[in-house]
Design an enzyme around this catalytic site. Structure first.
Site, PDB file in Angstrom:
ATOM      1  N   ASN A  88       0.820  -1.207   0.000  1.00 28.88           N
ATOM      2  CA  ASN A  88       0.000   0.000   0.000  1.00 28.88           C
ATOM      3  C   ASN A  88       0.856   1.261   0.000  1.00 28.88           C
ATOM      4  OD1 ASN A  88       0.624  -0.920   2.652  1.00 28.88           O
ATOM      5  ND2 ASN A  88      -1.083   0.202   3.548  1.00 28.88           N
ATOM      6  N   LEU A  89       0.273   2.306  -0.556  1.00 26.44           N
ATOM      7  CA  LEU A  89       0.950   3.590  -0.712  1.00 26.44           C
ATOM      8  C   LEU A  89      -0.009   4.707  -0.320  1.00 26.44           C
ATOM      9  CD1 LEU A  89       3.215   5.490  -1.935  1.00 26.44           C
ATOM     10  CD2 LEU A  89       1.995   5.251  -4.112  1.00 26.44           C
ATOM     11  N   GLU A  90       0.465   5.624   0.515  1.00 28.71           N
ATOM     12  CA  GLU A  90      -0.323   6.795   0.906  1.00 28.71           C
ATOM     13  C   GLU A  90       0.503   8.051   0.662  1.00 28.71           C
ATOM     14  OE1 GLU A  90      -2.133   4.110   4.594  1.00 28.71           O
ATOM     15  OE2 GLU A  90      -0.781   5.801   5.002  1.00 28.71           O
ATOM     16  N   HIS A 101      -3.894   0.532  -2.886  1.00 29.25           N
ATOM     17  CA  HIS A 101      -4.003  -0.651  -2.042  1.00 29.25           C
ATOM     18  C   HIS A 101      -2.973  -1.690  -2.482  1.00 29.25           C
ATOM     19  CE1 HIS A 101      -8.204   0.361  -0.421  1.00 29.25           C
ATOM     20  NE2 HIS A 101      -7.858   1.364  -1.213  1.00 29.25           N
ATOM     21  N   GLU A 103      -3.127  -4.869  -3.075  1.00 22.86           N
ATOM     22  CA  GLU A 103      -3.538  -5.748  -4.176  1.00 22.86           C
ATOM     23  C   GLU A 103      -3.468  -5.014  -5.510  1.00 22.86           C
ATOM     24  OE1 GLU A 103      -6.063  -7.040  -0.561  1.00 22.86           O
ATOM     25  OE2 GLU A 103      -5.036  -5.243  -1.278  1.00 22.86           O
ATOM     26  N   CYS A 128     -10.044  -5.662   1.331  1.00 19.27           N
ATOM     27  CA  CYS A 128     -11.193  -4.793   1.565  1.00 19.27           C
ATOM     28  C   CYS A 128     -12.137  -4.868   0.362  1.00 19.27           C
ATOM     29  CB  CYS A 128     -10.734  -3.351   1.797  1.00 19.27           C
ATOM     30  SG  CYS A 128     -10.065  -2.551   0.323  1.00 19.27           S
ATOM     31  N   CYS A 131     -10.713  -3.593  -2.951  1.00 20.17           N
ATOM     32  CA  CYS A 131      -9.787  -4.497  -3.638  1.00 20.17           C
ATOM     33  C   CYS A 131     -10.507  -5.700  -4.243  1.00 20.17           C
ATOM     34  CB  CYS A 131      -8.705  -4.968  -2.674  1.00 20.17           C
ATOM     35  SG  CYS A 131      -7.571  -3.645  -2.231  1.00 20.17           S
TER      36      CYS A 131
END
Length: 296
Positions: A88-90, A101, A103, A128, A131
């Site tokens: 994941n990347l924010e 996300h 996936e 989630c 995804c």
């Protein structure tokens, strides 16, 4: 070995750790081919499922999560037998819709690498709803096997029953089917040519906005991302987010971005320029080069 994997290695079985360390060199960005997987199975004496579950801490180490500090790693196994890690990347301080996300990251990694079908997705936390819907866009998406720690392996149809997908909108060539959209632009700029090529391979059956982003770092290396639409619209993956995820997997800092190009089709019913600029300006002081090309 890259420093970002030090903690992960400490959590692996000793035989597996010893075998994989040489593979985690400076160029490692989450891809292991089928032969390497066989070598790791032999060295670790693990079944393939147990091996892939054991490798999840390596995938999670690819994450950049300044908001949640919640590290999720995913592995997409292609029909070729190769595996593609993602995480994941924010974007710090930015709206959550910019997030990628795990996936999505793993599947886009496989797609950018030329994989045509995903057979298995291995992830360290239950996918989630976002995804699950994203995976449902894949070739034979309902049949993709989902592997979770201490859970029985189940197809996506178990996690997303009564699913709405591309077939409901009469799309017969879903995500990862080879796309070949003819886009016309006269340019001798290698970065623009690369972006046009990726836009031609993008997946945008709902808006026809075939689009791609290419980011160039100060040392001249490029990282690409393509537009990947979804029948449910919101789980679509934007090309800038895909390119940033690509950079993160390669352990590059976003401050290294020196140039950014967005290519999109003239016949698209939407434009990605606003969202692309927002994401770019959140991570780098670089102006976006936006080029609209004719689609044939």
């Amino acid at each position: 070995m890259q420093d970002r994997f030090l903690k992960s290695i400490a959590n692996l079985p000793e035989a597996l750790a010893k075998a994989i360390v040489p593979m985690l060199d400076k160029d490692f960005a989450g891809h292991l081919d089928a032969q390497q997987i066989e070598e790791l199975k032999t060295a670790s004496q693990l079944t393939e499922q147990d091996l892939l579950l054991a490798l999840l801490p390596i995938a999670a180490a690819l994450a950049r999560v300044p908001i949640s500090e919640f590290y999720v790693g995913a592995i997409a196994k292609g029909k070729s037998g190769d595996i593609y890690m993602g995480a994941n990347l924010e974007l710090a301080g930015e709206a959550l819709f910019h997030s990628v996300h795990a996936e999505q990251s793993a599947i886009s990694h496989a797609w950018l690498s030329g994989e045509r079908q995903i057979e298995d997705v291995i992830v360290n936390f239950s996918p989630c709803g976002h995804c699950r819907q994203f995976m449902n866009e894949l070739v034979e998406g309902q049949k993709v096997n989902i592997h979770l720690p201490e859970q029985k392996t189940q197809p996506l149809s178990h996690y997303l029953p009564y699913a709405f997908g591309p077939g409901d909108l009469n799309i017969t060539e879903p995500l990862l089917t080879k796309q070949q959209h003819e886009l016309s632009l006269d340019s001798s700029d290698p970065m623009i040519i690369e972006a046009v090529d990726h836009a031609g391979l993008s997946y945008a059956p709902y808006t026809k906005n075939y689009a791609a982003v290419v980011l160039e770092t100060k040392d001249g290396v490029t990282y690409s991302g393509r537009y990947a639409e979804n029948a449910a619209f919101n789980p679509s993956m934007l090309p800038m987010q895909m390119a940033l995820s690509n950079m993160a997997r390669h352990n590059r800092d976003f401050s290294e971005i020196n140039r950014a190009v967005l290519i999109e089709s003239s016949k698209g019913s939407v434009s990605l320029v606003g969202a692309t600029m927002d994401a770019l300006h959140a991570v780098a002081a670089v102006e976006l080069e936006h080029i609209v090309v004719e689609s044939e």
